[in-house]
Design a protein around this motif. Structure first.
Motif, PDB file in Angstrom:
ATOM      1  N   PRO A  86      54.425  24.886  31.659  1.00  7.87           N
ATOM      2  CA  PRO A  86      53.022  25.063  32.055  1.00  7.87           C
ATOM      3  C   PRO A  86      52.600  26.519  32.198  1.00  7.87           C
ATOM      4  CG  PRO A  86      54.279  23.961  33.788  1.00  7.87           C
ATOM      5  CD  PRO A  86      55.172  24.100  32.619  1.00  7.87           C
ATOM      6  N   LYS A  87      53.518  27.438  32.480  1.00  8.01           N
ATOM      7  CA  LYS A  87      53.163  28.850  32.657  1.00  8.01           C
ATOM      8  C   LYS A  87      53.455  29.657  31.396  1.00  8.01           C
ATOM      9  CE  LYS A  87      53.906  29.240  37.625  1.00  8.01           C
ATOM     10  NZ  LYS A  87      54.679  29.941  38.651  1.00  8.01           N
ATOM     11  N   ILE A  88      53.215  29.071  30.206  1.00 11.13           N
ATOM     12  CA  ILE A  88      53.512  29.750  28.942  1.00 11.13           C
ATOM     13  C   ILE A  88      52.489  30.853  28.682  1.00 11.13           C
ATOM     14  CG2 ILE A  88      52.171  28.125  27.547  1.00 11.13           C
ATOM     15  CD1 ILE A  88      54.460  28.350  25.445  1.00 11.13           C
ATOM     16  N   VAL A 111      56.013  16.181  18.176  1.00  7.66           N
ATOM     17  CA  VAL A 111      55.950  15.703  19.556  1.00  7.66           C
ATOM     18  C   VAL A 111      55.972  16.934  20.460  1.00  7.66           C
ATOM     19  CG1 VAL A 111      57.088  14.332  21.332  1.00  7.66           C
ATOM     20  CG2 VAL A 111      57.194  13.592  18.957  1.00  7.66           C
ATOM     21  N   PHE A 112      54.908  17.119  21.236  1.00  7.65           N
ATOM     22  CA  PHE A 112      54.848  18.216  22.194  1.00  7.65           C
ATOM     23  C   PHE A 112      55.235  17.692  23.566  1.00  7.65           C
ATOM     24  CE2 PHE A 112      52.426  20.645  19.114  1.00  7.65           C
ATOM     25  CZ  PHE A 112      52.772  21.943  19.442  1.00  7.65           C
ATOM     26  N   SER A 113      56.122  18.407  24.242  1.00 10.31           N
ATOM     27  CA  SER A 113      56.525  18.059  25.602  1.00 10.31           C
ATOM     28  C   SER A 113      56.251  19.241  26.513  1.00 10.31           C
ATOM     29  CB  SER A 113      58.022  17.743  25.663  1.00 10.31           C
ATOM     30  OG  SER A 113      58.324  16.634  24.854  1.00 10.31           O
ATOM     31  N   VAL A 114      55.457  19.008  27.561  1.00  8.27           N
ATOM     32  CA  VAL A 114      55.235  20.021  28.589  1.00  8.27           C
ATOM     33  C   VAL A 114      56.169  19.645  29.739  1.00  8.27           C
ATOM     34  CG1 VAL A 114      53.579  21.134  30.112  1.00  8.27           C
ATOM     35  CG2 VAL A 114      52.835  20.291  27.881  1.00  8.27           C
ATOM     36  N   ILE A 115      57.172  20.493  29.985  1.00  8.60           N
ATOM     37  CA  ILE A 115      58.227  20.172  30.937  1.00  8.60           C
ATOM     38  C   ILE A 115      57.966  20.883  32.268  1.00  8.60           C
ATOM     39  CG2 ILE A 115      60.709  20.278  31.344  1.00  8.60           C
ATOM     40  CD1 ILE A 115      60.975  20.365  28.225  1.00  8.60           C
ATOM     41  N   PHE A 116      58.091  20.131  33.341  1.00  6.63           N
ATOM     42  CA  PHE A 116      57.876  20.666  34.689  1.00  6.63           C
ATOM     43  C   PHE A 116      59.206  20.758  35.413  1.00  6.63           C
ATOM     44  CE2 PHE A 116      53.991  18.519  33.457  1.00  6.63           C
ATOM     45  CZ  PHE A 116      53.041  19.466  33.751  1.00  6.63           C
ATOM     46  N   ARG A 117      59.375  21.862  36.188  1.00  8.07           N
ATOM     47  CA  ARG A 117      60.585  22.032  37.001  1.00  8.07           C
ATOM     48  C   ARG A 117      60.184  22.473  38.403  1.00  8.07           C
ATOM     49  NH1 ARG A 117      64.167  25.373  32.739  1.00  8.07           N
ATOM     50  NH2 ARG A 117      64.722  23.649  31.384  1.00  8.07           N
ATOM     51  N   GLY A 118      60.885  21.984  39.359  1.00 10.97           N
ATOM     52  CA  GLY A 118      60.702  22.433  40.739  1.00 10.97           C
ATOM     53  C   GLY A 118      59.290  22.275  41.252  1.00 10.97           C
ATOM     54  N   GLU A 120      56.608  23.283  40.021  1.00  9.06           N
ATOM     55  CA  GLU A 120      55.600  23.055  38.978  1.00  9.06           C
ATOM     56  C   GLU A 120      55.110  21.612  38.996  1.00  9.06           C
ATOM     57  OE1 GLU A 120      57.621  24.214  35.402  1.00  9.06           O
ATOM     58  OE2 GLU A 120      57.255  26.341  35.738  1.00  9.06           O
ATOM     59  N   ASN A 121      55.916  20.688  39.529  1.00 10.08           N
ATOM     60  CA  ASN A 121      55.527  19.279  39.587  1.00 10.08           C
ATOM     61  C   ASN A 121      54.274  19.063  40.431  1.00 10.08           C
ATOM     62  OD1 ASN A 121      57.437  17.838  37.975  1.00 10.08           O
ATOM     63  ND2 ASN A 121      58.985  18.421  39.495  1.00 10.08           N
ATOM     64  N   ALA A 122      53.966  19.976  41.324  1.00 14.10           N
ATOM     65  CA  ALA A 122      52.772  19.855  42.166  1.00 14.10           C
ATOM     66  C   ALA A 122      51.506  20.205  41.381  1.00 14.10           C
ATOM     67  CB  ALA A 122      52.900  20.754  43.386  1.00 14.10           C
ATOM     68  N   HIS A 123      51.650  20.827  40.183  1.00 17.12           N
ATOM     69  CA  HIS A 123      50.496  21.273  39.399  1.00 17.12           C
ATOM     70  C   HIS A 123      50.494  20.644  38.004  1.00 17.12           C
ATOM     71  CE1 HIS A 123      49.621  24.155  42.541  1.00 17.12           C
ATOM     72  NE2 HIS A 123      50.896  24.515  42.512  1.00 17.12           N
ATOM     73  N   VAL A 124      50.547  19.323  37.980  1.00 17.87           N
ATOM     74  CA  VAL A 124      50.553  18.598  36.715  1.00 17.87           C
ATOM     75  C   VAL A 124      49.234  18.803  35.966  1.00 17.87           C
ATOM     76  CG1 VAL A 124      50.760  16.290  35.700  1.00 17.87           C
ATOM     77  CG2 VAL A 124      52.149  16.909  37.665  1.00 17.87           C
ATOM     78  N   ASP A 125      48.144  19.039  36.701  1.00 21.84           N
ATOM     79  CA  ASP A 125      46.839  19.258  36.078  1.00 21.84           C
ATOM     80  C   ASP A 125      46.854  20.469  35.136  1.00 21.84           C
ATOM     81  OD1 ASP A 125      47.232  20.637  38.547  1.00 21.84           O
ATOM     82  OD2 ASP A 125      45.126  21.279  38.480  1.00 21.84           O
ATOM     83  N   GLU A 126      47.665  21.490  35.451  1.00 20.42           N
ATOM     84  CA  GLU A 126      47.796  22.656  34.571  1.00 20.42           C
ATOM     85  C   GLU A 126      48.414  22.237  33.234  1.00 20.42           C
ATOM     86  OE1 GLU A 126      46.778  25.843  35.001  1.00 20.42           O
ATOM     87  OE2 GLU A 126      45.834  25.154  36.855  1.00 20.42           O
ATOM     88  N   GLY A 127      49.352  21.318  33.298  1.00 18.41           N
ATOM     89  CA  GLY A 127      49.985  20.809  32.073  1.00 18.41           C
ATOM     90  C   GLY A 127      48.999  20.049  31.207  1.00 18.41           C
ATOM     91  N   PHE A 128      48.135  19.242  31.853  1.00 15.71           N
ATOM     92  CA  PHE A 128      47.141  18.494  31.084  1.00 15.71           C
ATOM     93  C   PHE A 128      46.101  19.422  30.466  1.00 15.71           C
ATOM     94  CE2 PHE A 128      48.793  14.733  33.318  1.00 15.71           C
ATOM     95  CZ  PHE A 128      48.888  13.862  32.242  1.00 15.71           C
ATOM     96  N   LYS A 129      45.775  20.537  31.149  1.00 17.28           N
ATOM     97  CA  LYS A 129      44.858  21.535  30.576  1.00 17.28           C
ATOM     98  C   LYS A 129      45.481  22.156  29.327  1.00 17.28           C
ATOM     99  CE  LYS A 129      42.566  22.922  34.876  1.00 17.28           C
ATOM    100  NZ  LYS A 129      42.473  23.999  35.877  1.00 17.28           N
ATOM    101  N   LEU A 130      46.785  22.425  29.401  1.00 15.69           N
ATOM    102  CA  LEU A 130      47.516  22.995  28.270  1.00 15.69           C
ATOM    103  C   LEU A 130      47.493  22.028  27.082  1.00 15.69           C
ATOM    104  CD1 LEU A 130      49.254  25.544  27.673  1.00 15.69           C
ATOM    105  CD2 LEU A 130      51.231  24.159  28.264  1.00 15.69           C
TER     106      LEU A 130
END
Length: 162
Positions: A86-88, A111-118, A120-130
Protein backbone atom coordinates in the motif's frame (compact mmCIF):
# COMPACT_ATOMS: atom_id res chain seq x y z
CA UNK A 1 -3.00 -32.74 -57.00
CA UNK A 2 -1.59 -33.79 -60.31
CA UNK A 3 1.56 -32.17 -61.69
CA UNK A 4 3.35 -32.11 -65.06
CA UNK A 5 3.03 -35.49 -66.90
CA UNK A 6 0.36 -36.74 -64.48
CA UNK A 7 -2.12 -34.35 -66.15
CA UNK A 8 -3.71 -36.42 -68.92
CA UNK A 9 -6.71 -34.21 -69.76
CA UNK A 10 -6.43 -31.98 -72.79
CA UNK A 11 -7.15 -29.05 -73.29
CA UNK A 12 -6.65 -27.16 -69.99
CA UNK A 13 -7.13 -23.56 -68.84
CA UNK A 14 -3.69 -22.20 -67.89
CA UNK A 15 -2.80 -19.45 -65.42
CA UNK A 16 0.78 -18.13 -65.29
CA UNK A 17 2.86 -17.73 -62.14
CA UNK A 18 2.02 -14.00 -62.14
CA UNK A 19 -1.72 -14.77 -62.18
CA UNK A 20 -2.59 -13.83 -65.77
CA UNK A 21 -4.62 -16.24 -67.88
CA UNK A 22 -3.15 -17.78 -71.02
CA UNK A 23 -6.55 -19.24 -71.94
CA UNK A 24 -7.53 -22.77 -72.95
CA UNK A 25 -4.55 -24.51 -74.57
CA UNK A 26 -3.28 -28.02 -75.23
CA UNK A 27 -1.67 -29.81 -72.23
CA UNK A 28 1.60 -30.43 -74.11
CA UNK A 29 1.88 -26.75 -75.01
CA UNK A 30 1.19 -25.78 -71.37
CA UNK A 31 3.90 -28.20 -70.20
CA UNK A 32 6.47 -26.66 -72.56
CA UNK A 33 5.60 -23.13 -71.35
CA UNK A 34 6.02 -24.29 -67.73
CA UNK A 35 9.39 -25.89 -68.52
CA UNK A 36 10.58 -22.75 -70.32
CA UNK A 37 9.81 -20.79 -67.14
CA UNK A 38 11.62 -23.44 -65.07
CA UNK A 39 8.43 -24.22 -63.12
CA UNK A 40 5.80 -26.96 -62.86
CA UNK A 41 2.31 -27.28 -64.34
CA UNK A 42 -0.04 -27.98 -61.43
CA UNK A 43 -3.71 -28.93 -61.71
CA UNK A 44 -5.51 -26.67 -59.18
CA UNK A 45 -9.17 -27.22 -60.12
CA UNK A 46 -9.61 -30.70 -61.66
CA UNK A 47 -13.44 -30.66 -61.51
CA UNK A 48 -13.87 -27.59 -63.76
CA UNK A 49 -14.59 -27.82 -67.49
CA UNK A 50 -11.86 -27.50 -68.78
CA UNK A 51 -9.61 -28.25 -65.77
CA UNK A 52 -7.59 -25.28 -64.45
CA UNK A 53 -3.80 -25.61 -64.25
CA UNK A 54 -1.32 -23.14 -62.87
CA UNK A 55 2.34 -22.66 -63.70
CA UNK A 56 4.13 -22.51 -60.32
CA UNK A 57 7.02 -23.84 -58.26
CA UNK A 58 5.36 -26.94 -56.79
CA UNK A 59 7.99 -27.50 -54.07
CA UNK A 60 7.60 -23.93 -52.82
CA UNK A 61 3.79 -24.30 -52.93
CA UNK A 62 3.89 -27.48 -50.81
CA UNK A 63 6.27 -25.81 -48.33
CA UNK A 64 3.96 -22.80 -47.94
CA UNK A 65 0.93 -25.07 -47.45
CA UNK A 66 2.74 -26.99 -44.73
CA UNK A 67 3.86 -23.74 -43.10
CA UNK A 68 0.28 -22.39 -43.21
CA UNK A 69 -0.97 -25.61 -41.59
CA UNK A 70 1.42 -25.12 -38.66
CA UNK A 71 0.33 -21.51 -38.29
CA UNK A 72 -2.70 -22.67 -36.28
CA UNK A 73 -0.54 -22.44 -33.14
CA UNK A 74 -2.62 -20.98 -30.33
CA UNK A 75 -1.20 -18.89 -27.49
CA UNK A 76 -2.08 -20.47 -24.16
CA UNK A 77 -2.58 -17.61 -21.76
CA UNK A 78 -0.83 -17.69 -18.43
CA UNK A 79 -1.62 -15.96 -15.16
CA UNK A 80 1.09 -13.49 -14.20
CA UNK A 81 1.11 -12.11 -10.67
CA UNK A 82 2.25 -8.62 -9.70
CA UNK A 83 2.52 -7.85 -5.99
CA UNK A 84 2.16 -4.38 -4.51
CA UNK A 85 2.34 -2.83 -1.05
CA UNK A 86 0.00 0.00 0.00
CA UNK A 87 2.89 2.46 0.56
CA UNK A 88 4.40 1.98 -2.94
CA UNK A 89 6.21 4.93 -4.52
CA UNK A 90 4.98 6.64 -7.70
CA UNK A 91 7.82 5.42 -9.93
CA UNK A 92 7.65 1.87 -8.57
CA UNK A 93 3.89 1.84 -9.19
CA UNK A 94 4.33 2.95 -12.82
CA UNK A 95 7.03 0.32 -13.34
CA UNK A 96 4.63 -2.40 -12.17
CA UNK A 97 1.85 -0.98 -14.41
CA UNK A 98 4.14 -0.97 -17.47
CA UNK A 99 5.21 -4.53 -16.73
CA UNK A 100 1.56 -5.55 -16.53
CA UNK A 101 0.83 -3.80 -19.85
CA UNK A 102 3.56 -5.92 -21.44
CA UNK A 103 1.99 -9.11 -20.09
CA UNK A 104 -1.45 -8.05 -21.31
CA UNK A 105 -0.15 -7.27 -24.81
CA UNK A 106 1.20 -10.82 -24.93
CA UNK A 107 -2.35 -12.02 -24.12
CA UNK A 108 -1.56 -13.15 -20.56
CA UNK A 109 -3.84 -12.51 -17.61
CA UNK A 110 -2.46 -10.40 -14.76
CA UNK A 111 -3.34 -10.87 -11.09
CA UNK A 112 -2.53 -7.87 -8.89
CA UNK A 113 -2.15 -8.47 -5.16
CA UNK A 114 -1.93 -5.61 -2.66
CA UNK A 115 -0.33 -7.21 0.41
CA UNK A 116 -0.77 -5.82 3.92
CA UNK A 117 1.59 -6.44 6.85
CA UNK A 118 1.36 -5.46 10.47
CA UNK A 119 -0.25 -2.08 11.10
CA UNK A 120 -1.05 -1.69 7.39
CA UNK A 121 -4.09 -3.92 8.02
CA UNK A 122 -5.77 -0.97 9.75
CA UNK A 123 -5.66 1.01 6.45
CA UNK A 124 -7.24 -1.33 3.93
CA UNK A 125 -8.94 1.69 2.30
CA UNK A 126 -5.50 2.84 1.06
CA UNK A 127 -5.15 -0.49 -0.73
CA UNK A 128 -8.54 -0.10 -2.41
CA UNK A 129 -7.54 3.42 -3.56
CA UNK A 130 -4.40 1.90 -5.09
CA UNK A 131 -6.49 -0.73 -6.90
CA UNK A 132 -8.88 1.92 -8.27
CA UNK A 133 -5.88 3.85 -9.62
CA UNK A 134 -4.58 0.62 -11.13
CA UNK A 135 -7.88 -0.02 -12.90
CA UNK A 136 -7.81 3.50 -14.41
CA UNK A 137 -4.21 3.01 -15.63
CA UNK A 138 -4.94 -0.33 -17.33
CA UNK A 139 -8.46 0.32 -18.68
CA UNK A 140 -7.36 0.89 -22.31
CA UNK A 141 -5.42 -2.40 -22.60
CA UNK A 142 -7.45 -4.67 -20.33
CA UNK A 143 -10.75 -5.43 -18.70
CA UNK A 144 -11.32 -6.40 -15.07
CA UNK A 145 -12.03 -10.11 -15.02
CA UNK A 146 -12.37 -10.47 -11.25
CA UNK A 147 -13.34 -7.42 -9.21
CA UNK A 148 -11.13 -6.38 -6.28
CA UNK A 149 -11.80 -8.55 -3.25
CA UNK A 150 -10.19 -8.98 0.14
CA UNK A 151 -8.68 -12.45 0.60
CA UNK A 152 -7.05 -12.70 4.00
CA UNK A 153 -4.27 -10.09 4.22
CA UNK A 154 -4.39 -9.13 0.56
CA UNK A 155 -6.61 -7.44 -2.01
CA UNK A 156 -6.72 -9.42 -5.25
CA UNK A 157 -7.88 -8.14 -8.67
CA UNK A 158 -7.54 -9.98 -12.01
CA UNK A 159 -7.14 -8.31 -15.43
CA UNK A 160 -7.71 -10.00 -18.78
CA UNK A 161 -6.44 -8.64 -22.13
CA UNK A 162 -8.93 -6.87 -24.44
Amino acid sequence: MRINEQIRVTPVRVITSEGEQLGVIDTEEALTKAREAGLDLVEVAPTEKPPVCRIMDYGKFKYQQKKRQHKGHVHHSQNKEVRLRPKIGEHDFMTKVNRAKGFLEKKDKVVFSVIFRGRENAHVDEGFKLVERLIKELEEVSKVEQNPSMQGRRIVVTFAPR
